[in-house]
Write a protein that holds these residues in place. Sequence first.
Motif, PDB file in Angstrom:
ATOM      1  N   GLU A 171      24.026  29.489 -13.761  1.00  0.00           N
ATOM      2  CA  GLU A 171      25.127  29.106 -12.883  1.00  0.00           C
ATOM      3  C   GLU A 171      24.712  28.104 -11.800  1.00  0.00           C
ATOM      4  N   LYS A 172      25.666  27.306 -11.401  1.00  0.00           N
ATOM      5  CA  LYS A 172      25.383  26.207 -10.464  1.00  0.00           C
ATOM      6  C   LYS A 172      25.484  26.644  -9.007  1.00  0.00           C
ATOM      7  N   PHE A 173      26.423  27.544  -8.741  1.00  0.00           N
ATOM      8  CA  PHE A 173      26.559  28.044  -7.371  1.00  0.00           C
ATOM      9  C   PHE A 173      25.561  29.176  -7.232  1.00  0.00           C
ATOM     10  N   ASP A 215      29.569  31.856  -1.228  1.00  0.00           N
ATOM     11  CA  ASP A 215      28.958  32.009  -2.549  1.00  0.00           C
ATOM     12  C   ASP A 215      28.597  33.462  -2.799  1.00  0.00           C
ATOM     13  N   PHE A 218      32.167  35.282  -3.345  1.00  0.00           N
ATOM     14  CA  PHE A 218      32.989  34.905  -4.503  1.00  0.00           C
ATOM     15  C   PHE A 218      32.214  34.881  -5.824  1.00  0.00           C
ATOM     16  N   ASN A 219      30.871  34.785  -5.757  1.00  0.00           N
ATOM     17  CA  ASN A 219      30.114  34.766  -7.008  1.00  0.00           C
ATOM     18  C   ASN A 219      29.762  36.166  -7.490  1.00  0.00           C
ATOM     19  N   GLU A 290      39.531  29.374  -4.541  1.00  0.00           N
ATOM     20  CA  GLU A 290      38.077  29.532  -4.483  1.00  0.00           C
ATOM     21  C   GLU A 290      37.505  29.745  -5.890  1.00  0.00           C
ATOM     22  N   TYR A 291      38.161  30.612  -6.636  1.00  0.00           N
ATOM     23  CA  TYR A 291      37.653  30.891  -7.974  1.00  0.00           C
ATOM     24  C   TYR A 291      37.869  29.715  -8.912  1.00  0.00           C
ATOM     25  N   ARG A 294      35.378  27.057  -8.317  1.00  0.00           N
ATOM     26  CA  ARG A 294      34.084  27.393  -8.887  1.00  0.00           C
ATOM     27  C   ARG A 294      34.070  27.167 -10.398  1.00  0.00           C
ATOM     28  N   TYR A 297      33.698  23.444 -11.024  1.00  0.00           N
ATOM     29  CA  TYR A 297      32.338  22.915 -10.882  1.00  0.00           C
ATOM     30  C   TYR A 297      31.410  23.410 -11.986  1.00  0.00           C
ATOM     31  N   GLU A 298      31.554  24.688 -12.335  1.00  0.00           N
ATOM     32  CA  GLU A 298      30.663  25.235 -13.345  1.00  0.00           C
ATOM     33  C   GLU A 298      30.891  24.550 -14.689  1.00  0.00           C
TER      34      GLU A 298
END
Length: 318
Positions: A171-173, A215, A218-219, A290-291, A294, A297-298
């Motif tokens: 994952e990126k975040f 992060d 939300f992650n 927010e989700y 993400r 971006y992912e």
Amino acid sequence: MISIVIPIYNEEENLPQLHKRLTDSAASWQEDYEIVLVDDGSFDRSADILRSLTDSDGHVHVVRFSRNFGHQAAISAGINYAKGDAVVIMDGDLQDPPEELHRFLDKWREGYEVVFAVRTKRKEHFFKRIAYKLFYRILSVISDINIPLDSGDFCVMDRKVVDVLKHEMPEKFRFVRGLRAYAGFRQIGVKYERHSRAAGEVKYTFKKLMALALDGIFNFSTFPLRLATYLGLTLAIPSFLVGIFFIIHRIFDFKVLGYSPSDTPGLATLAVGMFFLFGIVLLILGIMGEYIGRIFYEIKGRPFYVVREVWNRDLPKS
Ligand code: UDP
Ligand code: MG
């Protein structure tokens, strides 16, 4: 071999002392070691100092980013480049004292795959300390995994854990301390006193710190999404009942608290109710955003760091 991974962002004042204290401590471990310094796009003299450290000390390896990608990206890059059987992660400002590392390594030798540092004292502003405490407690209540309270990135990880982080968590975040907790294995906390920064200014801006906190939340949690359901239900169910009551009230036109539907109802109540409900709807949209952000971006799959160059020897490129 032990690898020590350290993110560096404009730490010119700290680097010489950091290298010295780390080298002195490492001498007592009786084990081979390497120091992997990740230059996260520094624009002070850090790069020059790193260059001379690499030239004078074969233990030092430097990964240089093409720009500033942030602390978590720098740690992740360091982990990817490290070759050790155990990997230490620590900050470059000497807040995490190198002299304490042997206690962590002892626990690792005892067989713990993750030895993370638990802060007993923080030498930071009152407000910041409260914010940290609050954040870790909220996170532990709402997150899907057990992220230990008051533990940061300072830790020792066994090769097994490092490989999980490296190969199975793309994952990126990145919220490294959360990923580390997620990985599992035998984990143990070791208490230590967090010092104040040896020199220089804090490199974490308020914005970066907020991003890190978000992060974390939300992650590792879908609780905020569920919050929408709970809020919706707590509003919808009573509203429904009140609605039914209003219909009956209208039909039979009896007086409740001196009011009957034939009188004019209050406008203010309506207005307040509307603003309140719209507020909640916007809040929930923001949480969804927010989700979705993400996911956006992912899904693009861009690298979360770009390496300009690597200094010193045969570090594996991956
Ligand atoms: N750091 C980094 N990239 C950034 C910000 C910070 O690599 O964009 C590094 C910094 O050089 C230090 C560590 O991350 O080694 C922790 O940063 P800092 O001490 O500023 O934050 P703290 O955790 O103490 O609030
Ligand atoms: Mg610091």
